[in-house]
Design a protein around this motif. Sequence first.
Motif, mmCIF file in Angstrom:
data_model
loop_
_atom_site.group_PDB
_atom_site.id
_atom_site.type_symbol
_atom_site.label_atom_id
_atom_site.label_comp_id
_atom_site.label_asym_id
_atom_site.label_seq_id
_atom_site.Cartn_x
_atom_site.Cartn_y
_atom_site.Cartn_z
ATOM 1 N N MET A 1 -5.390 -4.420 14.042
ATOM 2 C CA MET A 1 -4.411 -3.385 13.787
ATOM 3 C C MET A 1 -5.115 -2.249 13.065
ATOM 4 O O MET A 1 -5.808 -2.463 12.084
ATOM 5 C CB MET A 1 -3.276 -3.942 12.936
ATOM 6 N N LYS A 2 -4.910 -1.045 13.539
ATOM 7 C CA LYS A 2 -5.462 0.136 12.886
ATOM 8 C C LYS A 2 -4.454 0.625 11.860
ATOM 9 O O LYS A 2 -3.324 0.982 12.210
ATOM 10 C CB LYS A 2 -5.763 1.215 13.917
ATOM 11 N N THR A 3 -4.870 0.632 10.603
ATOM 12 C CA THR A 3 -3.925 0.990 9.546
ATOM 13 C C THR A 3 -3.451 2.426 9.651
ATOM 14 O O THR A 3 -2.382 2.750 9.155
ATOM 15 C CB THR A 3 -4.552 0.750 8.161
ATOM 16 N N GLY A 4 -4.195 3.306 10.297
ATOM 17 C CA GLY A 4 -3.774 4.684 10.462
ATOM 18 C C GLY A 4 -2.518 4.827 11.307
ATOM 19 O O GLY A 4 -1.797 5.815 11.199
ATOM 20 N N SER A 5 -2.242 3.836 12.143
ATOM 21 C CA SER A 5 -1.045 3.900 12.982
ATOM 22 C C SER A 5 0.211 3.482 12.211
ATOM 23 O O SER A 5 1.319 3.694 12.676
ATOM 24 C CB SER A 5 -1.208 3.022 14.225
ATOM 25 N N LEU A 6 0.034 2.887 11.033
ATOM 26 C CA LEU A 6 1.180 2.493 10.204
ATOM 27 C C LEU A 6 1.564 3.695 9.343
ATOM 28 O O LEU A 6 1.221 3.796 8.172
ATOM 29 C CB LEU A 6 0.824 1.285 9.341
ATOM 30 N N ASP A 7 2.304 4.630 9.951
ATOM 31 C CA ASP A 7 2.562 5.913 9.308
ATOM 32 C C ASP A 7 4.031 6.169 8.986
ATOM 33 O O ASP A 7 4.410 7.293 8.660
ATOM 34 C CB ASP A 7 2.021 7.041 10.178
ATOM 35 N N GLN A 8 4.867 5.155 9.072
ATOM 36 C CA GLN A 8 6.299 5.293 8.796
ATOM 37 C C GLN A 8 6.689 4.300 7.702
ATOM 38 O O GLN A 8 6.220 3.165 7.695
ATOM 39 C CB GLN A 8 7.123 4.974 10.054
ATOM 40 N N ARG A 9 7.566 4.724 6.789
ATOM 41 C CA ARG A 9 8.082 3.815 5.771
ATOM 42 C C ARG A 9 9.349 3.167 6.293
ATOM 43 O O ARG A 9 10.261 3.852 6.767
ATOM 44 C CB ARG A 9 8.396 4.553 4.466
ATOM 45 N N VAL A 10 9.406 1.843 6.232
ATOM 46 C CA VAL A 10 10.595 1.099 6.636
ATOM 47 C C VAL A 10 10.948 0.113 5.520
ATOM 48 O O VAL A 10 10.080 -0.328 4.775
ATOM 49 C CB VAL A 10 10.411 0.342 7.970
ATOM 50 N N THR A 11 12.215 -0.212 5.438
ATOM 51 C CA THR A 11 12.691 -1.197 4.477
ATOM 52 C C THR A 11 13.315 -2.349 5.250
ATOM 53 O O THR A 11 14.207 -2.140 6.074
ATOM 54 C CB THR A 11 13.734 -0.587 3.517
ATOM 55 N N VAL A 12 12.819 -3.546 4.997
ATOM 56 C CA VAL A 12 13.417 -4.749 5.577
ATOM 57 C C VAL A 12 14.501 -5.195 4.603
ATOM 58 O O VAL A 12 14.256 -5.308 3.394
ATOM 59 C CB VAL A 12 12.371 -5.865 5.789
ATOM 60 N N GLU A 13 15.702 -5.400 5.123
ATOM 61 C CA GLU A 13 16.847 -5.765 4.288
ATOM 62 C C GLU A 13 17.359 -7.144 4.670
ATOM 63 O O GLU A 13 17.286 -7.547 5.829
ATOM 64 C CB GLU A 13 17.973 -4.735 4.455
ATOM 65 N N ARG A 14 17.898 -7.848 3.658
ATOM 66 C CA ARG A 14 18.452 -9.181 3.878
ATOM 67 C C ARG A 14 19.873 -9.216 3.343
ATOM 68 O O ARG A 14 20.169 -8.650 2.293
ATOM 69 C CB ARG A 14 17.589 -10.223 3.166
ATOM 70 N N LEU A 15 20.757 -9.896 4.056
ATOM 71 C CA LEU A 15 22.158 -10.012 3.647
ATOM 72 C C LEU A 15 22.284 -11.012 2.506
ATOM 73 O O LEU A 15 21.845 -12.157 2.614
ATOM 74 C CB LEU A 15 23.021 -10.450 4.833
ATOM 75 N N SER A 16 22.865 -10.543 1.406
ATOM 76 C CA SER A 16 23.149 -11.413 0.257
ATOM 77 C C SER A 16 24.638 -11.695 0.239
ATOM 78 O O SER A 16 25.453 -10.772 0.324
ATOM 79 C CB SER A 16 22.749 -10.731 -1.051
ATOM 80 N N VAL A 17 24.973 -12.948 0.113
ATOM 81 C CA VAL A 17 26.370 -13.376 0.086
ATOM 82 C C VAL A 17 26.596 -14.130 -1.217
ATOM 83 O O VAL A 17 25.749 -14.919 -1.637
ATOM 84 C CB VAL A 17 26.696 -14.282 1.295
ATOM 85 N N GLY A 18 27.728 -13.881 -1.848
ATOM 86 C CA GLY A 18 28.018 -14.567 -3.098
ATOM 87 C C GLY A 18 29.451 -14.373 -3.518
ATOM 88 O O GLY A 18 30.302 -13.939 -2.729
ATOM 89 N N VAL A 19 29.712 -14.706 -4.770
ATOM 90 C CA VAL A 19 31.046 -14.576 -5.356
ATOM 91 C C VAL A 19 30.891 -13.800 -6.654
ATOM 92 O O VAL A 19 30.013 -14.107 -7.469
ATOM 93 C CB VAL A 19 31.664 -15.966 -5.626
ATOM 94 N N ASP A 20 31.740 -12.780 -6.854
ATOM 95 C CA ASP A 20 31.649 -11.990 -8.080
ATOM 96 C C ASP A 20 32.333 -12.694 -9.249
ATOM 97 O O ASP A 20 32.804 -13.825 -9.125
ATOM 98 C CB ASP A 20 32.191 -10.577 -7.864
#
Length: 106
Positions: A1-20
Amino acid sequence: MKTGSLDQRVTVERLSVGVDEIGQPYSIWAALVTVWAAVEPLSGREYIAAMSAQSEVTTRIRLRYRPGITSADRVNHEGTLYNITSVIDYKSRNHELVLMCKAQPA
């Protein structure tokens, strides 16, 4: 993988489930990790279903290997949300992940 091609910022998100505090259930998407990635649109398809126009965008997102990312997570790229349809450990070498994604409808 050429690191120069990694030119976008992305956020990986996960669903959190709980009780308040008062016992009400909640679910919220929380940031899991923000990384540099290559976002590569593969196709766009428009079709008519149930008398309304629909569009589908398929995207490949490449990033450095991160353990624990699954198809239950999603990706946020500049406000566009992508459902992860598959997670591929490219060449099974734990160096690069390829996420095959579909954009969520607006």
